[in-house]
Scaffold this active site. Structure first.
Site, PDB file in Angstrom:
ATOM      1  CG  ASP A 474      -8.930  -0.830   2.820  1.00 35.88           C
ATOM      2  OD1 ASP A 474      -8.780  -1.525   2.071  1.00 35.88           O
ATOM      3  OD2 ASP A 474      -8.060  -0.768   3.810  1.00 35.88           O
ATOM      4  CG  ASN A 482      -2.745   9.603  -1.512  1.00 35.36           C
ATOM      5  OD1 ASN A 482      -3.152  10.404  -2.158  1.00 35.36           O
ATOM      6  ND2 ASN A 482      -3.367   9.334  -0.263  1.00 35.36           N
ATOM      7  CG  ASP A 491      -7.833  14.502  -1.800  1.00 32.28           C
ATOM      8  OD1 ASP A 491      -7.698  13.499  -1.061  1.00 32.28           O
ATOM      9  OD2 ASP A 491      -7.664  15.525  -1.646  1.00 32.28           O
ATOM     10  CD  GLU A 518      -6.784   3.841   3.055  1.00 33.18           C
ATOM     11  OE1 GLU A 518      -5.847   2.971   3.582  1.00 33.18           O
ATOM     12  OE2 GLU A 518      -6.823   5.067   3.892  1.00 33.18           O
TER      13      GLU A 518
END
Length: 609
Positions: A474, A482, A491, A518
């Site tokens: 991840d 974010n 994104d 993620e």
């Protein structure tokens, strides 16, 4: 206490003792080893010791019929058998009264030497089912006979409405009884299952077509199902164990429902009203009488006498049979099938009622004659219904064929439109399937696809193939990305990461998945430990080389952490995932932007998650 001996007047009828130690496992019918007594009328009920000690007109059994048949009698009847144990160990036996509809059934096992009660049970379908010491649809008594002991076995049966049922009285070893009970329950389960399947099928066909014949036949099967469950004791055991009054009412109500729905089905199937209007009128009156009698018994349960309904049922059968013969004589083939079905049912019912009236030798098979006849009837009626529907279908097909010839040109155009639409739908379904298997944001395969592929790869390795490499990775500090850069930035980073991971896959069999947020996964079939480590490093370095800025000053660049492991022989998807997750956690704890390896072990592959 004094030893029990039969009174002088009854000595001639004393039954021969049955040695329970010599039983080989098969059931023993007790009637040939018994004597029988009709309780004196207009006197209080006898007590068991009273029945044994006092001079009563006990009668010996002189024929080989295995089942008592007392006919229609309100008076109580007694049967007496003697058990003895000549062995050197205690012996347990099961005494079964294989008839669920006797109103009052009292069973005693009394020690001959002391007069004490060894075991007893007081049951019958006029008593709540919970009174039974053994939860079974038939009255059952468990008796243990010690070495050298003689036991007097007594049963008292009585019917309040006078419709005394047969008394199939038998002795079992416990294992044989358990096997027989299980087998019989399975056979009844198959019987009821077949009825239920037919009921549901015809009910659904009726709902779909509104063809009344299917609806009446489904109602007929439903009444037969509930009536038989009641008649065989399953309803009292499982559905209404406390509702003993309703148990008797249900026999009348659903028996009336059987004949009323059977009549309505026959009217629809054979068009009896048009072919035999007079017999139709008689049948309508009989159906109304049956339903009225059922309503009256529901209002006054104490008045239930099944013999009254038997007369109505016989009249209904005879008039239906006469209608069918007349219609068959006019060339209606389905009527012949219907006649065969009625004959099968009447044959089974005739055997049953002749045995109840003691006009026919009673056998175990005779007790189930109604069930045997009804199975044949159900099949033949279903065949008759299918035959009639098929004939109607053929007639409709002929009319439809004529119509199709007149509209062939329009049909061709419609066919082309349907073909075009079908192709469009196939293409749309293919797109939908792809969407269902892929992540909308990154275009990678999704969690559903991952679960399927992982299970398949593990199944392959269990069959002896090379292990599968599993990478769980991840984005580091993705939440900060974010929060500081916004979800649009997050994104975009996920999309870029998916592209980089795909670019690094060198074999067609290697697959990359986005499995949530993620978190990404990589499956490497036919992989070695060195190859899995090298690929993990290659992926980590490839992301680092991209130098994607991270809005968090502490991070500077976007990086990934990877947990790496290899499947073991006994791995499940859960254990493999847990091991990779531990490796990922180790990489995170070690400072991120790195990969960590978890060695597979037998403990890991068998431990629950």
């Amino acid at each position: 206490m004094a030893t029990l001996t039969p009174a002088a007047g009854a000595a001639a009828a004393q039954p021969m003792a049955l040695d329970v130690a010599a039983m080989d496992g098969a059931a023993v019918w007790l009637r040939p080893h018994s004597r029988v007594l009709r309780e004196p009328p207009d006197s209080p009920p006898l007590a068991p010791l009273q029945a044994l000690r006092e001079p009563h007109p006990w009668a010996p059994v002189t024929d080989g019929n295995p089942i008592f048949q007392f006919g229609f009698d309100r008076q109580a009847w007694w049967a007496h058998a003697v058990l003895v144990n000549t062995g050197d160990k205690p012996v347990t036996r099961v005494v079964e009264v294989a008839e669920p509809l006797i109103d009052w059934v009292d069973l005693w096992a009394i020690d001959r030497a002391s007069g004490g009660t060894v075991a007893s049970v007081h049951t019958g379908d006029r008593r709540p089912f919970d009174n039974r010491t053994y939860a079974y649809r038939h009255p059952v008594l468990m008796v243990t006979v010690t070495p050298g002991q003689t036991v007097d076995l007594l049963v008292r049966v009585q019917a309040l409405d006078g419709g005394l049922q047969p008394l199939p009285w038998r002795l079992w070893t416990p294992p044989a009884f358990a096997r027989a009970a299980l087998t019989e329950t399975l056979l009844y389960g198959a019987y009821y299952g077949a009825i239920l399947v037919l009921l549901l099928y015809n009910g659904l066909v009726y709902l779909g077509t509104r063809e009344r014949s299917f609806g009446w036949y489904a109602l007929f099967l439903g009444c037969v199902l509930v009536w038989n469950l009641t008649y065989r004791g399953f309803a009292l055991q499982y559905f209404w164990p406390q509702a003993v009054t309703w148990n008797h009412v249900a026999l009348v109500v659903f028996s009336a429902g059987i004949w009323a729905s059977m009549a309505a089905f026959s009217w629809s199937l054979l068009d009896i009203r048009r072919y035999t209007p007079r017999l139709y009128g008689v049948q309508a009156l009989l159906a109304a009488a049956a339903l009225a009698y059922a309503a009256w018994i529901a209002w006054r349960p104490e008045a239930a006498v099944l013999g009254t309904l038997d007369v109505i049922s016989l009249g209904m059968f005879l008039t239906l049979f006469a209608s069918a013969i007349r219609i068959a004589w006019q060339g209606e083939r389905v009527a012949w099938i219907y006649i065969a079905a009625l004959a099968a049912l009447f044959g089974g019912a005739a055997v049953y009622y002749l045995t109840r009236h003691d006009l026919l030798y009673t056998t175990p098979l005779a007790l189930h004659a109604i069930n045997v006849g009804s199975v044949v009837e159900f099949l033949l009626l279903a065949f008759a219904l299918a035959y009639r529907i098929n004939r109607l279908k053929r007639e409709r097909d002929a009319a439809r064929h004529a119509l199709l010839e007149e509209t062939q040109a329009a049909a061709d155009r419609l066919e082309r439109q349907v073909a075009s639409r079908t192709a469009e739908l196939a293409e749309a379904n293919e797109r939908l399937h792809s969407l269902a298997q892929h992540d909308a944001l990154t275009g990678l395969r999704n969690r559903r696809s991952f679960d399927q592929d992982l299970a398949n790869e593990l199944a392959r390795t269990h069959r002896g193939g090379l292990p599968v490499g599993f990478l769980l990775l991840d984005l580091d500090r993705f939440k900060r990305l974010n929060d500081l850069g916004g979800h649009v930035k997050g994104d975009e980073t996920l999309r870029q990461l998916g592209r980089v991971l795909l670019d690094q896959m060198q074999r067609q069999s290697d697959q990359v998945y986005r499995i949530g947020g993620e978190e990404f996964a990589v499956l490497l079939p036919h992989c070695s430990e060195d190859a899995a480590r090298q690929i993990a490093e290659r992926l980590r370095a490839a992301v680092e080389r991209e130098h994607w800025p991270h809005p968090d000053p502490e991070s500077r660049w976007v990086t990934i952490s990877i947990g790496v492991t290899l499947s073991a022989t006994c791995d499940t998807p859960e254990t493999l995932y847990e091991r990779a997750d531990r490796a990922l956690y180790e990489a995170k704890r070690g400072g991120r932007n790195r990969w960590a390896w978890q060695q597979p072990t037998e403990a890991d592959s068998s431990a629950p998650v």
